[in-house]
Design an enzyme around this catalytic site. Sequence first.
Site: not given
Lengths: 505, 505, 165, 165
Positions: B116, B157, B164, B199, B207, B287, B291, B294
């Site tokens: 990250k 955060k 969470g 943040e 999304h 991110e 790969r 799905v």
Amino acid sequence: MIKKILIANRGEIAVRVIRACREMGIASAAVFSAVDRAALHVSQADEAYSIGAATAAESYLNIARILEVAKRCGADAIHPGYGFLSENAKFARACAEAGIKFIGPPPSAMELMGSKTRARQAMQSAGVPFVPGSARGLSLAEAPSVAAQIGFPVMVKAAAGGGGKGMRLVRTPEELKAAFETAQSEAQRAFNDGEVYIEKLIEDPRHIEIQILGDEHGNLVYLGERECSVQRRHQKVIEEAPSVAVDDDLRSRMGQVAVQVAKAAGYANAGTVEFLVDKASNFYFLEMNTRLQVEHPVTELVAGLDLVHLQIRIASGEKLPFRQEDIILRGHAMECRIYAEDPDNNFFPSPGKITQLLRASGPGIREDSGVYEGWRVPLEYDPLLSKLIVYASDRASAIARMRRALDEYFVGGIKTNLLLIRRIFEHPDFVAGRINTGFLDRLLASRPEPKADENGLAEIAAISAALFAANSATSNGRNSQSGSGEKPGSSPWKQVARVEGLRNE
Amino acid sequence: MIKKILIANRGEIAVRVIRACREMGIASAAVFSAVDRAALHVSQADEAYSIGAATAAESYLNIARILEVAKRCGADAIHPGYGFLSENAKFARACAEAGIKFIGPPPSAMELMGSKTRARQAMQSAGVPFVPGSARGLSLAEAPSVAAQIGFPVMVKAAAGGGGKGMRLVRTPEELKAAFETAQSEAQRAFNDGEVYIEKLIEDPRHIEIQILGDEHGNLVYLGERECSVQRRHQKVIEEAPSVAVDDDLRSRMGQVAVQVAKAAGYANAGTVEFLVDKASNFYFLEMNTRLQVEHPVTELVAGLDLVHLQIRIASGEKLPFRQEDIILRGHAMECRIYAEDPDNNFFPSPGKITQLLRASGPGIREDSGVYEGWRVPLEYDPLLSKLIVYASDRASAIARMRRALDEYFVGGIKTNLLLIRRIFEHPDFVAGRINTGFLDRLLASRPEPKADENGLAEIAAISAALFAANSATSNGRNSQSGSGEKPGSSPWKQVARVEGLRNE
Amino acid sequence: MIYEVTIGEKTRLVELVRLGPNWLCKIDGRSFALDVTSIQTNVLSLLVDGKSHEVKQDIIAGETTIVVGHQQFSAIVRDPRSFRSRRRSEASGSGPRKITAPMPGKVVRVLVKIGESVDAGQGVVIIEAMKMQNELKSPKKGVVKKLHAPEGVLVEAGQTLVEIE
Amino acid sequence: MIYEVTIGEKTRLVELVRLGPNWLCKIDGRSFALDVTSIQTNVLSLLVDGKSHEVKQDIIAGETTIVVGHQQFSAIVRDPRSFRSRRRSEASGSGPRKITAPMPGKVVRVLVKIGESVDAGQGVVIIEAMKMQNELKSPKKGVVKKLHAPEGVLVEAGQTLVEIE
């Protein structure tokens, strides 16, 4: 918008239309003959009504009965599918008189296109290209100059003809007189009418057709071509879009002529203009099919449109939602027709119970089927079981994908033409796109390539046959489905490859 | 070109890759664990090898064993699918060391995106937009000015955070001090690290992800976006392309950023850049998934491409066969994931035997499945059974088509989420495209609309239950499959609707 | 278990022996381990030395077809110890011969009478399905012994229509 | 044939009478003709007054679900003349209660001992499948009478794990 559609058909096309109705929020009413109570279209529709005996004349061709059911159930439209009543102008008129919308062209256009001579007259005056010929009966005296003008080779054909009778190929002027006289006397005997005419021979033509679509407000578009040259006795077996023989220029010229044909006929809704295309890319009007075609899915896949949805919208009075320039053709689609017939036995139909049905799926596969596992294909109708259709970005990939799909597809209990389809998809001429209307007959006349027994598959088959026999002996007649799901020990086949694992370590 | 690919995966994605291999003339080698001998990918592959016990760590995650099998069977490449080893850079390196091509990005790009903090640094210096924030631990003294600069509402955060914990929403400056201190002490307790940062809160984000594709010669393209906002606990359930929230301008801006991300990471092969998109159409890098996803089929359908074919071509060293301007997106595609789980019982997985499997087919339907009727879904793995994917010319038609497909789809013997998917496809917010990452949780928290018992379906269900009971009583336990095919008289249900016919005449 | 399996011109002896959860197969003098799993009715998954074969069996009118990949083979399987299969294999030799329906259909014409002499290849019965007619021919020279299906009846695939002696 | 069918809160008496090749159905005091054809195992095609219904039945762990179109109903069917179904319906009343596995899985923990008192809602057994754990709770206050599945075993859906009295 139309609210309830009666589908005056059966099999895969009835299911196809029912699916479109469901997607559009329109109620669907199926009709069925005495042997079709268990057919897929009956259970898939919202409503279903018995319309008579197995014989098509008493059920699917029974205009009075179908209209009676349509009125009783409150259908405001009828979709005729293809075959049966789909090109019957009388039926279309009867629908109109009963206040029910016939989903198809106006009866006048159907009548025009249903008459060879009237269609030819109308299309020739609209400037549509025909195979060069005399277009009328000739005397022996006129023949040589007409033939010379057309250019050899020519065909001498009976005006009342059909089925190859009274038809003679003439390659040189010297052969003309004898051929003309033989054709005349053959025609006289066969049709009681000795009139013959002369037409140019189109050698090894391709059968290519243009899909058109028109609304009831005068807008017409073409959706590209379909190549349908792989046929046996005028029965198409494999269709694709686009055709390797058609480039952008030819496509737009053929498309424009097809639109011209439709305009001249006062056409609306979906229709297909069939052409012969010769080796020099000349194209000649053959006929117009005034209905949805069996092979419409390949056009749907390359155009990204749903023709049945569009048919229904047009019949509801909507305008076409696009113009010619909005049509984007992309990729390559192929369809094969899976028939219940035995290619090894003169294509004799093979009705009966489908004991097993394994279907192809995954990327680029579409199946439009009218059958299911356990169903008994009746004796009475066309032996088309389903259509396997693939889409890929180019022709080579589409062929590879169809081969893969054929590997997955399996019909048990009845004979089908699946192996023949496989043979076609492996034939070098087909793969190279070197096809014409004689391709399939030549392939059938040739012996199948004696396959090298790659990887000892015959030995695997022998072992498998023994294993199946051992399995049925062990399970002693009980239903052994789902060996995979059995607990260890309860099945003759074991889940885990222990021996295999040990051997390799 | 690669000659043999070992597929280091199972389920639908293994079958997906095997199909691509078959279409490309490449040999496929499956691997299977002790409980997967009867799995579909084993029988569909050209070769299959046992790799160990049911537990994934001993089989599908067993790097040494998989490489040993790959070497033994002569595979020159490995496709990792998704999940399992697909984002494991160590595995990719081990493949390279064994001289086997890993079909995916270079290990260095996987490592960068797997961290990250390193990813954030690299992407920020490449000018990729992130959710505005302090990006480092703050003291209480610094907090007010940083928060003011970002603009309320903000999230406090834990730097070491996750799940969470140590996370606080702050809407006004007055709430900041208390929230900051609580977050610090919670973080200290949970992660033994009290560091927290601030943040900006993205309210009700979508999304949305961009599919990218790069070859090993530096060429990179984006293939449009996928909307994946319908998710539960970060598990996507329904995906579509395009997104209603993305217009041409936003698509090209997001696409260019995604290509930038890939370039900065030295990326090749297929990858996905995930973004949060706020109500004002600002987008923020989340991110990169290194790969195949799905949900890749929805992109395949709108782009008319096959991503697995392209992955294999790229891994073989080929150049991309198109440039950005050649990509034509057309129509609308939607996917739903069919899981063996029970939404009525806290989404508990529901493995077991699939006693019946009726599949959707026809126009615009694609099914990527890893299961078959009679197979016993094992306890050990992800409960994804298959993916039902539709294509249509627009979003409304795609929704209608998916509903139709869901009507046709039926899984017997185990619980699935099919009814929940149906509920989503009927929800007015979903239909209107008003979705964000909170949509599904809100839907689940609300009671299902008590359906009006339309058309007395409960009564039909009661009658049917009695008929099934009568059927099993009459047939007395014998296998009653194929009533349709029985001769008249041998089944309790008759083929022909005589009574119905009489009643109506 | 031992089976005699004929495919094409070649007859092989296949011996199957249980070996733990799997099978040991002896064929043409070689032995190897077989990893076999039943996938569905009439579908087996075979692993032989790493090669995966999905094989399907189809039996139409008593004739067995085995499908391996995209190859298809007609197979005749005999259990050498079984009386029944012996008898059946004898029946296919000389002696009386049965003419059976190759597919379901309707008998539209019977072209011969009981006691009539027929030549090999002579048309005997016409059956019809899906509007196509098929003439069934006598497999041998002989005399019509029995007529099982009068004109107009529906017959199943494999049903005996005529016996020629 | 008469069946008592409970769907939701409502129990209906369904009477089925053969009427030629079809059925006459009496329900809630009304009668109508039913045209029924079996399409596949657990799938029927019903025609009722022209309406076509494809109905499916699914039985998981003894519980019957009926699917009509895209509606799904849980159904309990009793044959009033059948001793067995009477007994079963009694068993679901008071008295001893069985805790059964709602799906196949592995018993990872047994939280109670034989003879132990438990409250309604108290966790009794934890089973695991696909990496998710599920705690099964006691349906009533009582005493643990029997433990059928020790830790570590695999159980099928519907299998009895614990009896509470």
